[in-house]
Design an enzyme around this catalytic site. Structure first.
Site, mmCIF file in Angstrom:
data_model
loop_
_atom_site.group_PDB
_atom_site.id
_atom_site.type_symbol
_atom_site.label_atom_id
_atom_site.label_comp_id
_atom_site.label_asym_id
_atom_site.label_seq_id
_atom_site.Cartn_x
_atom_site.Cartn_y
_atom_site.Cartn_z
ATOM 1 N N GLU A 18 38.081 47.329 35.275
ATOM 2 C CA GLU A 18 39.489 47.298 34.865
ATOM 3 C C GLU A 18 40.371 48.084 35.822
ATOM 4 O O GLU A 18 41.469 47.666 36.183
ATOM 5 C CB GLU A 18 39.626 47.867 33.451
ATOM 6 C CG GLU A 18 41.052 47.892 32.928
ATOM 7 C CD GLU A 18 41.595 46.494 32.668
ATOM 8 O OE1 GLU A 18 42.272 45.962 33.568
ATOM 9 O OE2 GLU A 18 41.345 45.946 31.592
ATOM 10 N N LYS A 39 43.618 43.500 45.483
ATOM 11 C CA LYS A 39 43.833 43.246 44.054
ATOM 12 C C LYS A 39 44.063 41.762 43.786
ATOM 13 O O LYS A 39 43.559 41.216 42.801
ATOM 14 C CB LYS A 39 45.018 44.077 43.570
ATOM 15 C CG LYS A 39 44.740 45.570 43.570
ATOM 16 C CD LYS A 39 45.984 46.380 43.220
ATOM 17 C CE LYS A 39 45.688 47.865 43.242
ATOM 18 N NZ LYS A 39 46.869 48.678 42.917
ATOM 19 N N GLY A 78 47.681 56.730 40.330
ATOM 20 C CA GLY A 78 47.544 58.116 39.915
ATOM 21 C C GLY A 78 46.167 58.399 39.366
ATOM 22 O O GLY A 78 45.543 57.547 38.718
ATOM 23 N N LYS A 90 37.546 48.902 44.772
ATOM 24 C CA LYS A 90 37.902 47.486 44.932
ATOM 25 C C LYS A 90 37.010 46.734 45.916
ATOM 26 O O LYS A 90 37.172 45.529 46.088
ATOM 27 C CB LYS A 90 39.359 47.383 45.396
ATOM 28 C CG LYS A 90 40.357 47.849 44.367
ATOM 29 C CD LYS A 90 41.784 47.745 44.870
ATOM 30 C CE LYS A 90 42.180 48.911 45.719
ATOM 31 N NZ LYS A 90 42.289 50.169 44.963
ATOM 32 N N GLY A 140 49.252 62.002 44.751
ATOM 33 C CA GLY A 140 47.982 61.322 44.508
ATOM 34 C C GLY A 140 48.122 59.830 44.297
ATOM 35 O O GLY A 140 47.225 59.189 43.754
ATOM 36 N N THR A 194 34.594 56.165 43.814
ATOM 37 C CA THR A 194 34.981 56.349 45.212
ATOM 38 C C THR A 194 35.717 55.128 45.745
ATOM 39 O O THR A 194 35.817 54.095 45.080
ATOM 40 C CB THR A 194 33.744 56.580 46.096
ATOM 41 O OG1 THR A 194 33.061 55.325 46.275
ATOM 42 C CG2 THR A 194 32.790 57.583 45.484
ATOM 43 N N ASP A 222 45.794 47.023 50.035
ATOM 44 C CA ASP A 222 45.497 47.325 48.642
ATOM 45 C C ASP A 222 45.940 46.173 47.733
ATOM 46 O O ASP A 222 45.208 45.751 46.836
ATOM 47 C CB ASP A 222 46.199 48.626 48.232
ATOM 48 C CG ASP A 222 45.790 49.094 46.845
ATOM 49 O OD1 ASP A 222 44.597 49.314 46.632
ATOM 50 O OD2 ASP A 222 46.685 49.231 45.985
#
Length: 424
Positions: free
Chosen positions: A210, A286, A407, A183, A268, A159, A282
């Site tokens: 990963e 990262k 994706g 994340k 997606g 999720t 996002d």
């Protein structure tokens, strides 16, 4: 605005590796287990799972004698609507013969979604159970159920929610491995991150993440390999968002920004709320994950970020009607009046022979990181994600990882690869 200096090395790295990349896609290296002193984190494109933000998958692996790897696998699959959850279920089903050859007997023993879950030591059909009811989802009870199982246990959180993250520390402390593309532990509060890593060290569970940075790309494992084999990482930079890469590669002065965002959402590629991608959050997450992996103790807010979301929409809240119509679809409609603003930026870059890019940078020498937005352009046109590692070993030519970084299918592949590592 003048391009950031990092773009020159990015462009050079692309030119250097382009012939090899055309011949073959980058291979995922043999996975490294998480070192005790290193850190975690989560990527990919999980879909909305409702208010409870249920897990995407949970696996309990049990030892079995006589097999090549010595592992039987009992899996409790907790899958939500769309995204990597069902994709992971499909990948699991298709890979059953391969798992058997590897000496791994994987059986689904639980399935949960945002509101309901099923627990069964006798096993469940994962894909069928995804659409079934059951008892109310209780993540604490779920953890206790898995902890009571004999042998090795693995919990897979597919999720994008916060709620499951609050249980990572307890799960890891109980000896369960945690695998996730989520994340929010790796980039969330530093104290929670440290607690989770500490619990993994003391409790015997291992943390695999990963898919948090590049979906199925070997970014985290490559970095761990460098660190554990004694290389000195000096700088990491790249296009970390497959979503933004798709948007910028598709966007032209003649194509509306809102139309491209809509296409990305339909494919997606975006997060459940496209603003997570467009705001740079996002990429910011990262970059934070990778920085922590390298030993930098950064909070998310320590990473400067530039947003693509128009000012008036940054605090936009959908109505109940708009929520019912779909968050992404409703946001795209709200974005339409701002198409002209983005078209001007695209035209300005095009006139200079450049394209818009969103570049993340981790500077280990300066001990800082950033997510540089659309004002920083580069003449090189990236395809999907491209990450450049500059290290003492990889100089003057850096190590480059490139490929699709968004994706459901590739994210599910990254999660599944972590499951195989956990079983190794």
């Amino acid at each position: 605005m003048q391009a950031a200096p990092c773009h020159a090395s990015l462009a050079g790295a692309r030119a250097a590796v382009r012939p090899a990349l055309a011949a073959a896609a980058p291979a995922r290296p043999a996975g490294l287990q998480r070192p005790a002193a290193a850190g975690p984190t989560g990527g990919g494109v999980p879909r909305p799972l409702g208010a409870a933000a249920a897990l995407g998958a949970v696996a309990a692996l049990r030892a079995r004698a006589g097999q090549r790897r010595g592992l039987a696998a009992r899996a409790a699959l907790l899958a939500g609507v769309g995204g990597a959850g069902p994709e992971w279920g499909v990948a699991l089903q298709r890979s059953d013969p391969s798992l058997s050859k590897e000496g791994i007997d994987l059986k689904v023993v639980a399935v949960a979604r945002s509101k309901f879950m099923q627990l069964s030591e006798g096993g469940l059909s994962g894909l069928e159970a995804m659409g079934a009811g059951g008892e109310a989802t209780d993540l604490k009870k779920l953890g206790e159920f898995l902890a009571s199982q004999p042998g090795k246990k693995v919990i897979i959180d597919n999720t994008a929610g916060e709620e499951p993250c609050e249980f990572y520390t307890a799960w890891l402390a109980s000896g369960c491995d945690v695998i996730t593309p989520n994340k929010k532990v790796g980039s969330g509060p530093l104290s929670r991150y440290k607690e989770a890593v500490g619990s993994a060290t003391s409790g015997g569970g291992r943390f695999y993440y990963e898919a948090t940075v590049g979906a199925g790309l070997p970014i985290i494992t490559s970095l761990q390999d460098l660190i554990r084999t004694g290389d000195k990482v000096e700088r990491i930079e790249g296009v970390f968002s497959g979503t933004l890469s798709f948007i910028f590669n598709t966007l032209t002065p003649d194509v509306a920004f809102s139309k491209v965002v809509k296409e990305a959402a339909e494919k997606g590629f975006t997060e459940p709320d496209p603003r997570d991608d467009l705001s740079g959050t996002d990429v910011q997450r990262k970059v934070t994950i990778l920085a922590r992996e390298c030993g930098l103790e950064l909070e998310l807010d320590d990473v400067p970020v530039e947003s693509l979301v128009p000012g008036p929409l940054q605090s936009w809240q959908p109505s109940e009607e708009e929520k019912a119509a779909g968050l992404a679809a409703s946001f795209v409609k709200a974005l339409e009046p701002f198409d002209a603003e983005m078209a001007t930026k695209v035209m300005s870059a095009s006139d200079k022979g450049e394209v818009l890019r969103y570049v993340g940078v981790i500077d280990l020498v300066a001990k800082k990181a950033s997510a540089q937005g659309p004002g920083h352009a580069t003449a090189a046109r990236a395809v999907a994600d491209i990450v450049v590692f500059k290290t003492a070993r990889y100089t003057p030519r850096p190590l480059v990882v490139q490929g699709p970084g968004a994706g459901a299918a590739v994210t599910a592949g990254g999660v599944f690869a972590d499951l195989l590592r956990a079983a190794a």
